[in-house]
Design an enzyme around this catalytic site. Structure first.
Site, PDB file in Angstrom:
ATOM      1  CG  ASP A  22      -1.584   1.242   1.505  1.00 28.80           C
ATOM      2  OD1 ASP A  22      -2.277   1.710   0.585  1.00 28.80           O
ATOM      3  OD2 ASP A  22      -1.423   1.803   2.606  1.00 28.80           O
ATOM      4  CG  ASP A  24      -1.189   7.752   0.395  1.00 27.33           C
ATOM      5  OD1 ASP A  24      -0.075   8.187   0.056  1.00 27.33           O
ATOM      6  OD2 ASP A  24      -2.214   7.887  -0.299  1.00 27.33           O
TER       7      ASP A  24
HETATM    8 MG   LIG Z   1      -2.806   3.270   3.422  1.00 22.46          MG
END
Ligand SMILES: [Mg+2]
Ligand SMILES: [Zn+2]
Length: 201
Positions: A22, A24
């Protein structure tokens, strides 16, 4: 003959394998819609973590929900600039990302790529010839873990970004990460150990 055998064995250990990250809250600091390079800050030891994967010849693929695009908060050009900068900074530390897939859709659009859906993973599997059930996903949200399990991959929750609060929600959730790590660096160390245990071969 013996040499050939061992070479082949080595290849099967690394082939079709990837770690999905992932973005962020996992790779860079969560800032609630990252719109420009000036707010891009790598989480500590991220480059070190990615370097370990690179050295082990494991593909590193970022999969990121970027509904900010279809919410009109930033453009695809802004996103490209952020991703170019992210790759550049990692490269400066000898770390390399093989690909970045993003979903631009608003949740209301009910697309098939927004995590926890599997669209981005399926695309990457096709592009890189991956066996998703041998892959790992590291993310700071339960949606990342759900996405992992939707494609029979191993899901690791990192306690950076939203990770700590997501961990608190686990009691009510019908999902359990395969491992919970302090950060991506710890997640990667666990992944390497897990691969060596051979459980996932
Ligand atoms: Mg995230
Ligand atoms: Zn989408």
């Amino acid at each position: 003959m013996g040499l050939l055998k061992s070479v082949n064995k080595k290849m099967t250990l690394t082939k079709c394998r990837a770690v999905f990250l992932d973005r962020d809250g996992t790779v860079n600091l969560e800032v609630d819609y990252l719109k420009s390079i000036k707010d891009l800050k790598l989480i500590k030891n991220t480059a070190k973590a990615i370097r370990i994967l690179n050295r082990n010849r494991i593909k590193v693929i970022v999969v990121t929900n970027q509904s900010g695009i279809n919410r009109g908060l930033f453009s695809i050009n802004d996103l490209d600039a952020i991703h170019n900068e992210l790759k550049k900074r990692l490269r400066r530390h000898g770390a390399y990302i093989d690909a970045i897939y993003h979903c631009p859709h608003h949740p209301d659009e009910k697309c098939s790529c927004r995590k926890p859906n599997n669209g981005m993973f399926k695309l990457a599997a096709r592009d890189f010839d991956l066996k998703l059930n041998k892959c790992y996903v590291a993310g700071d949200k339960l949606a990342d873990i759900k996405a992992a399990h939707n494609v029979s991959a191993t899901g690791i929750l990192v306690r950076t970004g939203y990770g700590k609060s997501e961990q608190d929600d686990l009691k009510e959730a019908d999902i359990m990460p395969d491992y919970i790590a302090e950060d991506l660096y710890e997640a990667v160390k666990w992944i390497i150990k897990d691969m060596k245990r051979g459980k996932n071969d």
